[in-house]
Enzyme design. Structure first.
Site, PDB file in Angstrom:
ATOM      1  N   GLU A 112      14.347 -26.110 -27.326  1.00  0.00           N
ATOM      2  CA  GLU A 112      13.778 -26.166 -28.675  1.00  0.00           C
ATOM      3  C   GLU A 112      14.900 -26.210 -29.700  1.00  0.00           C
ATOM      4  O   GLU A 112      15.921 -25.513 -29.541  1.00  0.00           O
ATOM      5  CB  GLU A 112      12.895 -24.925 -28.876  1.00  0.00           C
ATOM      6  CG  GLU A 112      11.606 -25.177 -29.580  1.00  0.00           C
ATOM      7  CD  GLU A 112      10.659 -26.155 -28.852  1.00  0.00           C
ATOM      8  OE1 GLU A 112      10.737 -27.371 -29.151  1.00  0.00           O
ATOM      9  OE2 GLU A 112       9.855 -25.704 -28.034  1.00  0.00           O
ATOM     10  N   ASP A 131      17.184 -31.007 -29.993  1.00  0.00           N
ATOM     11  CA  ASP A 131      17.232 -32.482 -30.063  1.00  0.00           C
ATOM     12  C   ASP A 131      18.166 -32.972 -31.163  1.00  0.00           C
ATOM     13  O   ASP A 131      18.999 -33.849 -30.944  1.00  0.00           O
ATOM     14  CB  ASP A 131      15.833 -33.114 -30.155  1.00  0.00           C
ATOM     15  CG  ASP A 131      14.959 -32.642 -31.298  1.00  0.00           C
ATOM     16  OD1 ASP A 131      15.372 -31.714 -32.041  1.00  0.00           O
ATOM     17  OD2 ASP A 131      13.847 -33.200 -31.462  1.00  0.00           O
ATOM     18  N   SER A 164      -9.326 -42.661 -42.357  1.00  0.00           N
ATOM     19  CA  SER A 164      -9.180 -41.521 -41.447  1.00  0.00           C
ATOM     20  C   SER A 164     -10.537 -40.850 -41.282  1.00  0.00           C
ATOM     21  O   SER A 164     -11.086 -40.318 -42.257  1.00  0.00           O
ATOM     22  CB  SER A 164      -8.169 -40.516 -42.014  1.00  0.00           C
ATOM     23  OG  SER A 164      -8.367 -39.266 -41.384  1.00  0.00           O
ATOM     24  N   GLU A 172       9.493 -39.911 -40.468  1.00  0.00           N
ATOM     25  CA  GLU A 172       9.542 -38.492 -40.865  1.00  0.00           C
ATOM     26  C   GLU A 172      10.669 -38.255 -41.865  1.00  0.00           C
ATOM     27  O   GLU A 172      10.489 -37.575 -42.874  1.00  0.00           O
ATOM     28  CB  GLU A 172       9.788 -37.601 -39.635  1.00  0.00           C
ATOM     29  CG  GLU A 172       8.688 -37.617 -38.618  1.00  0.00           C
ATOM     30  CD  GLU A 172       7.522 -36.689 -38.945  1.00  0.00           C
ATOM     31  OE1 GLU A 172       7.622 -35.916 -39.909  1.00  0.00           O
ATOM     32  OE2 GLU A 172       6.503 -36.769 -38.235  1.00  0.00           O
ATOM     33  N   ASP A 231       9.732 -35.428 -30.312  1.00  0.00           N
ATOM     34  CA  ASP A 231       8.271 -35.578 -30.383  1.00  0.00           C
ATOM     35  C   ASP A 231       7.858 -37.036 -30.220  1.00  0.00           C
ATOM     36  O   ASP A 231       6.940 -37.368 -29.464  1.00  0.00           O
ATOM     37  CB  ASP A 231       7.745 -35.065 -31.732  1.00  0.00           C
ATOM     38  CG  ASP A 231       8.133 -33.628 -31.979  1.00  0.00           C
ATOM     39  OD1 ASP A 231       8.627 -32.975 -31.042  1.00  0.00           O
ATOM     40  OD2 ASP A 231       7.947 -33.145 -33.108  1.00  0.00           O
ATOM     41  N   TYR A 258      12.744 -25.525 -41.594  1.00  0.00           N
ATOM     42  CA  TYR A 258      13.181 -26.423 -40.499  1.00  0.00           C
ATOM     43  C   TYR A 258      14.446 -27.183 -40.918  1.00  0.00           C
ATOM     44  O   TYR A 258      15.439 -27.214 -40.196  1.00  0.00           O
ATOM     45  CB  TYR A 258      12.062 -27.416 -40.142  1.00  0.00           C
ATOM     46  CG  TYR A 258      12.434 -28.373 -39.034  1.00  0.00           C
ATOM     47  CD1 TYR A 258      12.154 -28.087 -37.703  1.00  0.00           C
ATOM     48  CD2 TYR A 258      13.110 -29.571 -39.314  1.00  0.00           C
ATOM     49  CE1 TYR A 258      12.502 -28.962 -36.688  1.00  0.00           C
ATOM     50  CE2 TYR A 258      13.467 -30.442 -38.304  1.00  0.00           C
ATOM     51  CZ  TYR A 258      13.160 -30.137 -36.987  1.00  0.00           C
ATOM     52  OH  TYR A 258      13.524 -31.004 -35.984  1.00  0.00           O
TER      53      TYR A 258
HETATM   54  C1  GLA Z   1       9.766 -30.279 -34.317  1.00  0.00           C
HETATM   55  C2  GLA Z   1      10.620 -31.525 -34.487  1.00  0.00           C
HETATM   56  C3  GLA Z   1      11.379 -31.864 -33.197  1.00  0.00           C
HETATM   57  C4  GLA Z   1      12.114 -30.661 -32.648  1.00  0.00           C
HETATM   58  C5  GLA Z   1      11.206 -29.437 -32.606  1.00  0.00           C
HETATM   59  C6  GLA Z   1      11.947 -28.188 -32.219  1.00  0.00           C
HETATM   60  O1  GLA Z   1       8.730 -30.509 -33.399  1.00  0.00           O
HETATM   61  O2  GLA Z   1       9.833 -32.621 -34.866  1.00  0.00           O
HETATM   62  O3  GLA Z   1      12.252 -32.935 -33.418  1.00  0.00           O
HETATM   63  O4  GLA Z   1      13.283 -30.403 -33.384  1.00  0.00           O
HETATM   64  O5  GLA Z   1      10.557 -29.202 -33.846  1.00  0.00           O
HETATM   65  O6  GLA Z   1      12.440 -28.290 -30.934  1.00  0.00           O
END
Ligand code: GLA
Length: 380
Positions: free
Chosen positions: A33, A36, A67, A159, A171, A221
């Site tokens: 986690e 990436d 939607s 994103e 993801d 984040y």
């Molecule tokens: C989110 C982000 C991913 C990754 C996770 C944490 O899902 O979109 O790219 O960084 O958090 O692992």
């Protein structure tokens, strides 16, 4: 089946033409986690919860999308200035723009979509949406000439450039590349990947959704990522991939305590993913589970992306004898992923539900995990 029919019926009523149907999946991540965007390893798989879209070119230069879940239509053009007001539509607009920026083709189209990936639960509903449209527009307008890695990157750039989240590639990669019954170990620096069959006889993966909604845009984040980048730069590295604890300790007095602990987590997590690969190859699920608990501890104490509800679910799992448990995804809410022995499954779920209800006034939602295919065209 029901979702497919609902989408097709809505499309027919709104647009009166025959569409093609596409789907892409949400994802789980066994371990790895916040690695990436640090050039490390991740271990995701696509799941049987999808975003599905009916799409047909409309011979104009406008996009019209409805939607079903939000019960709202958005209409926009394909130029940079045409960015739609609705945040959900920006994912689709972004995918169109990122394809165009890469020299690909996107023309006007009509679309209706719906999904069953829970929103804000850490299962990457946004990546499923991006991957579904990227896959579809590649098929409809580009003869499938954009390769699958690039489709994932198109989602990731969406994103970054249109949704305010500086996410890594995990993801979108999982959503595009997922395969039934297989987890994928991805090296996010070289983009080398390997499929690992995941169908243990005695264990199951169970998600418990705390129902605490997370919102990654403008969230801590991006701050976590910035911390990692600061430490990597201080070490003269491109990413933390090659950093060791010795290197980190050597600059400890020059960096903030916060940055130190963020980088410590990332360095340790990289090792855990490799340990889990070996353990999976050996069928050693006890070690997989142990690593998951370690990851939770690191995410909670060092990376600080947990919350009271997620820590509570993790403690409950431990007390129930669950083999492994941890926060999954970006954090700040959403799900824990639990590796649980099949014979313990039911008692664990009922204990977790009743204790959580007693403490927080609502039950966590339970999702069984079925590892499934990623982006695809759906038979009509
Ligand atoms: C989110 C982000 C991913 C990754 C996770 C944490 O899902 O979109 O790219 O960084 O958090 O692992």
């Amino acid at each position: 089946m029901k979702m497919k029919n609902t989408i097709l019926k809505e499309f027919e009523e709104r647009f009166h033409t025959a569409p093609q149907l596409y789907a892409s999946s949400g994802r789980i991540n066994l371990i790895g986690e916040h690695t990436d965007y640090n050039g490390g390893f991740v271990f995701p798989g696509a799941i049987d919860k999808v975003i599905m879209a009916a799409i047909a070119p409309n011979e104009t230069d406008r996009v019209r999308v409805f939607s079903i879940d939000i019960n709202e239509e958005a209409e926009f053009g394909l130029n940079e200035g045409d960015i739609p007001a609705q945040s959900w539509a920006r994912y689709i607009f972004g995918v169109c723009r990122e394809i165009l920026k890469r020299g690909g083709t996107v023309k006007g189209f009509d679309a209706v979509f719906a999904g069953n990936v829970p929103l804000g639960a850490g299962l990457s509903s946004s990546a499923a949406l991006e991957s579904c449209f990227a896959f579809a527009l590649n098929d409809l307008f580009n003869n499938n000439t954009i390769d699958k890695f690039e489709l994932a990157r198109i989602g990731q750039s969406t994103e970054h450039n249109y949704c305010g989240v500086n996410c890594g590639i995990m993801d979108q990669f999982a959503s595009v590349m997922g395969r039934k019954g297989k987890l994928i170990r991805l090296d996010c620096r070289s983009m080398e990947y390997e499929y690992f069959p995941f169908a243990p006889d005695d264990y199951e993966l169970v998600l418990l959704d705390s129902k605490v909604k997370h919102e990654l845009a403008d969230s801590p984040y991006n701050k976590r990522r910035a911390s990692c980048e600061r430490v990597a730069a201080r070490l003269g590295l491109e990413t933390l991939r090659d950093a060791t604890m010795e290197m980190l300790d050597s600059i400890r007095s020059d960096i903030s305590a916060e940055d130190y602990f963020r980088a410590k987590f990332v360095i340790e997590e990289k090792e855990r993913v490799l340990a889990v690969s070996d353990a999976l190859n050996a069928g050693d699920y006890e070690t997989v589970g142990k690593m998951m608990y370690e990851t939770h501890k690191g995410l909670s104490k060092d990376y600080e992306v947990s919350c009271e509800e997620l820590d509570f679910l993790n403690d409950t799992a431990k007390e129930c004898g669950v083999t492994g448990s941890r926060i999954m995804g970006g954090g700040f809410g959403g799900c824990t992923i639990n590796l649980v022995r099949k014979d313990l499954r039911d008692s664990f779920i009922s204990t977790a539900k009743s204790r959580f209800q007693e403490r927080f006034g609502h039950e966590p939602e339970v999702y069984p995990v079925v590892i499934s295919d990623g982006a695809r065209k759906v038979e009509l």
